[in-house]
Design an enzyme around this catalytic site. Structure first.
Site, short mmCIF file in Angstrom:
data_model
loop_
_atom_site.label_atom_id
_atom_site.label_comp_id
_atom_site.label_asym_id
_atom_site.label_seq_id
_atom_site.Cartn_x
_atom_site.Cartn_y
_atom_site.Cartn_z
CB SER A 121 84.27 36.14 -1.84
OG SER A 121 83.83 34.89 -2.03
CG HIS A 142 84.90 40.67 0.15
ND1 HIS A 142 85.64 40.40 -0.55
CD2 HIS A 142 84.94 39.43 0.96
CE1 HIS A 142 86.32 39.23 -0.76
NE2 HIS A 142 85.87 38.76 0.08
CD GLU A 154 87.57 43.65 -2.16
OE1 GLU A 154 88.03 44.04 -3.40
OE2 GLU A 154 86.83 42.58 -2.35
N1 CAA Z 1 95.97 37.91 18.81
C1 CAA Z 1 96.45 39.07 18.42
N2 CAA Z 1 97.45 39.11 17.45
C2 CAA Z 1 97.64 38.06 16.86
C3 CAA Z 1 97.20 36.72 17.14
C4 CAA Z 1 96.39 36.82 18.36
N3 CAA Z 1 95.83 35.50 18.46
N4 CAA Z 1 97.80 35.95 16.46
C5 CAA Z 1 98.65 36.33 15.40
N5 CAA Z 1 98.63 37.93 15.87
C6 CAA Z 1 99.43 38.99 15.48
C7 CAA Z 1 100.94 38.36 15.65
O1 CAA Z 1 101.43 38.93 17.02
C8 CAA Z 1 101.70 39.24 14.45
O2 CAA Z 1 101.73 40.79 14.77
P1 CAA Z 1 103.02 41.42 14.73
O3 CAA Z 1 103.20 41.71 13.35
O4 CAA Z 1 102.73 42.68 15.65
O5 CAA Z 1 104.14 40.73 15.26
C9 CAA Z 1 100.69 39.17 13.30
O6 CAA Z 1 99.06 38.97 14.04
C10 CAA Z 1 100.77 38.16 12.46
O7 CAA Z 1 100.83 36.89 13.14
P2 CAA Z 1 101.97 35.58 12.96
O8 CAA Z 1 103.12 36.29 13.00
O9 CAA Z 1 101.89 34.85 13.94
O10 CAA Z 1 101.64 35.19 11.47
P3 CAA Z 1 102.40 35.36 10.12
O11 CAA Z 1 103.32 36.61 10.20
O12 CAA Z 1 102.63 34.18 9.74
O13 CAA Z 1 101.09 35.83 9.42
C11 CAA Z 1 99.14 35.69 8.16
C12 CAA Z 1 99.75 35.20 9.22
C13 CAA Z 1 98.60 37.29 8.42
C14 CAA Z 1 97.95 34.77 7.77
C15 CAA Z 1 99.89 35.97 6.88
O14 CAA Z 1 100.56 34.66 6.61
C16 CAA Z 1 99.36 36.45 5.61
O15 CAA Z 1 99.00 37.81 5.64
N6 CAA Z 1 98.73 35.53 4.81
C17 CAA Z 1 98.06 36.12 3.50
C18 CAA Z 1 96.65 35.91 3.80
C19 CAA Z 1 95.69 36.35 2.71
O16 CAA Z 1 96.14 36.52 1.57
N7 CAA Z 1 94.54 36.35 3.03
C20 CAA Z 1 93.25 36.62 2.13
C21 CAA Z 1 92.85 35.80 1.55
S1 CAA Z 1 91.72 35.97 0.30
C22 CAA Z 1 90.38 36.35 1.13
O17 CAA Z 1 90.11 36.08 2.34
C23 CAA Z 1 89.20 36.54 0.13
C24 CAA Z 1 88.29 35.79 -0.38
O18 CAA Z 1 87.23 35.93 -0.64
C25 CAA Z 1 88.75 34.37 -0.74
#
Ligand code: CAA
Length: 296
Positions: A121, A142, A154
Site C-alpha cells: 500500500s 492493491h 488499484e
Molecule cells: N461470506 C459472505 N458474505 C459475507 C460474509 C461471509 N463470511 N461476511 C459478511 N458478508 C456479507 C454480508 O452478508 C453483507 O452482505 P449484504 O450486503 O449482501 O447483506 C456484507 O458482506 C457486509 O457484511 P456485514 O453486514 O456483516 O458487515 P458490515 O455491513 O458491518 O460491513 C465492512 C463490514 C464491509 C467491513 C464495512 O464496515 C466497511 O466497508 N468498512 C470500511 C472498510 C474500509 O474502509 N476498508 C479499507 C481500509 S483501507 C485499506 O485496506 C487499504 C490500506 O492500504 C490501508
C-alpha cells in the site's frame, strides 16, 4: 493478447494474502499460497475456511461450493513452488528487504510469461520492479481490507509496465469480481493519498478537543454515510500501518497534512495498534468496545 491467467500464486497468507487467495479461488482459478512455515500456513488457511463457513451460514453459498473453493487452494512453504503460476501477488510484511528476497527468488524460479505483482500500500512498485529482470511484467495490485468484501483493486503501473501487463492486471481484478482503477506509481496511489490525511485530521481534531472519539465517529458515519467512523477505521487498518504510510507520504511530499500527529506516534510506541492488539482508539476487551481512556 497476453496469456490468459488461470493459475495464481500468493506470497503470504496473512490478512491480505488469505483474502486474495480466497477471492482468486472463488473466481475458479487455481491458487498456490506460500507461507514461511506450516504453522502460519494452517493459520492463514483457517481464516479462509472461517470466512467461507460464515458465507455458508449466511446462505451466500453451499457447503459443497465452499469445499470446492478450498480444494482449489494449495498451501506451500517454498517460494519456488509458485513457479507454475501465471500471475503472482506478493502480500508479505511491508519491508523492502523482505520483498527483495521474495522477488529475486521468484524472478529466478518463474518462466518468462509470469507476471509479478505486489499488494503493497505504500512502497514503490518501480523500486520492486527494478529488483527483477522483468520490470515490464511487474505491477501493483492493491486490494482492500476485508478483501472478500471490498470491491476495489488499484492497478498500479510503473513507467516500465508493458500495456499487456497492465491489461492483464485489470482483467485479473475483473475476473475476481472486483472493480479496478488504474493509478500510476505514486505514494499512496489514489485511496491512501486521500484516506490517510483524513484519518490524521481526525486524530488532530481529537488532540484539539474538538469532540470525543465516539462523536467524531458518529459524525462521519451519519453525516457522510461512511460505513465506519475514522477511529473505528484507524483501529481496523492498524495504527502502526497508518503511521508507516503517513511517514512515507510525508517523506515524499513534505506537506503538513501527511505529518503523523504526536498522539498517533505515542499510541504506536505504546503498543496500541488497534483491533489486532486489543486496544487502539477503542478498547476491545469490552463488548461492545468502548473508547480507550486517558488518550488526551
Ligand atoms: N461470506 C459472505 N458474505 C459475507 C460474509 C461471509 N463470511 N461476511 C459478511 N458478508 C456479507 C454480508 O452478508 C453483507 O452482505 P449484504 O450486503 O449482501 O447483506 C456484507 O458482506 C457486509 O457484511 P456485514 O453486514 O456483516 O458487515 P458490515 O455491513 O458491518 O460491513 C465492512 C463490514 C464491509 C467491513 C464495512 O464496515 C466497511 O466497508 N468498512 C470500511 C472498510 C474500509 O474502509 N476498508 C479499507 C481500509 S483501507 C485499506 O485496506 C487499504 C490500506 O492500504 C490501508
Amino acid at each position: 493478447m497476453g496469456k490468459e491467467i488461470r493459475s495464481v500464486g500468493v506470497v503470504g497468507c496473512g490478512l491480505m494474502g488469505s483474502g486474495i487467495a480466497q477471492v482468486a479461488a472463488q473466481a475458479g482459478l487455481t491458487v498456490t499460497v506460500r507461507e514461511v512455515d506450516q504453522g502460519f500456513l494452517d493459520k492463514g488457511l483457517g481464516k479462509i475456511r472461517k470466512f467461507l463457513d460464515g458465507g455458508v451460514a449466511k446462505g451466500k453459498m453451499t457447503a459443497a461450493e465452499a469445499g470446492a473453493i478450498l480444494s482449489r487452494i494449495h498451501g506451500v512453504t517454498a517460494l519456488e513452488d509458485l513457479k507454475g503460476s501465471d500471475l503472482i501477488v506478493e502480500a508479505v510484511t511491508e519491508n523492502l528487504d523482505l520483498k527483495r528476497e521474495v522477488f529475486s527468488t521468484l524472478d529466478r524460479a518463474c518462466p518468462p510469461h509470469t507476471i509479478l505483482s505486489s499488494n503493497t500500500s505504500s512502497l514503490s512498485i518501480t523500486e520492486m520492479a527494478a529488483m527483477t529482470q522483468r520490470p515490464d511484467r511487474f505491477l501493483g495490485l492493491h486490494f482492500f481490507n476485508p478483501v472478500p468484501l471490498m470491491k476495489l483493486v488499484e492497478v498500479v503501473r510503473t513507467v516500465r509496465s508493458s500495456p499487456e501487463t497492465v491489461e492483464a492486471g485489470l482483467e485479473f481484478a475483473r475476473k475476481l469480481g472486483k472493480t479496478p482503477i488504474l493509478a500510476k506509481d505514486s505514494p499512496g496511489f489514489v485511496v491512501n493519498l486521500l484516506l490517510v490525511p483524513y484519518l490524521l485530521e481526525a486524530i488532530r481534531a481529537l488532540e484539539r478537543g474538538t469532540a470525543r472519539v465516539e462523536d467524531i465517529d458518529t459524525g462521519m458515519k451519519l453525516g457522510c454515510g461512511y460505513p465506519m467512523g475514522p477511529f473505528t477505521l484507524l483501529d481496523f487498518v492498524g495504527l502502526d500501518t497508518t503511521y508507516s504510510i503517513a511517514n512515507i507520504l510525508f517523506d515524499e511530499f513534505k506537506q503538513p497534512q501527511y505529518a503523523a500527529p504526536t498522539l498517533l506516534k505515542r499510541m504506536v510506541l505504546a503498543g496500541y495498534h488497534g483491533r489486532k492488539s486489543g486496544k487502539g482508539f477503542y478498547d476491545y476487551s469490552a463488548e461492545p468496545p468502548k473508547p480507550t481512556e486517558g488518550l488526551v
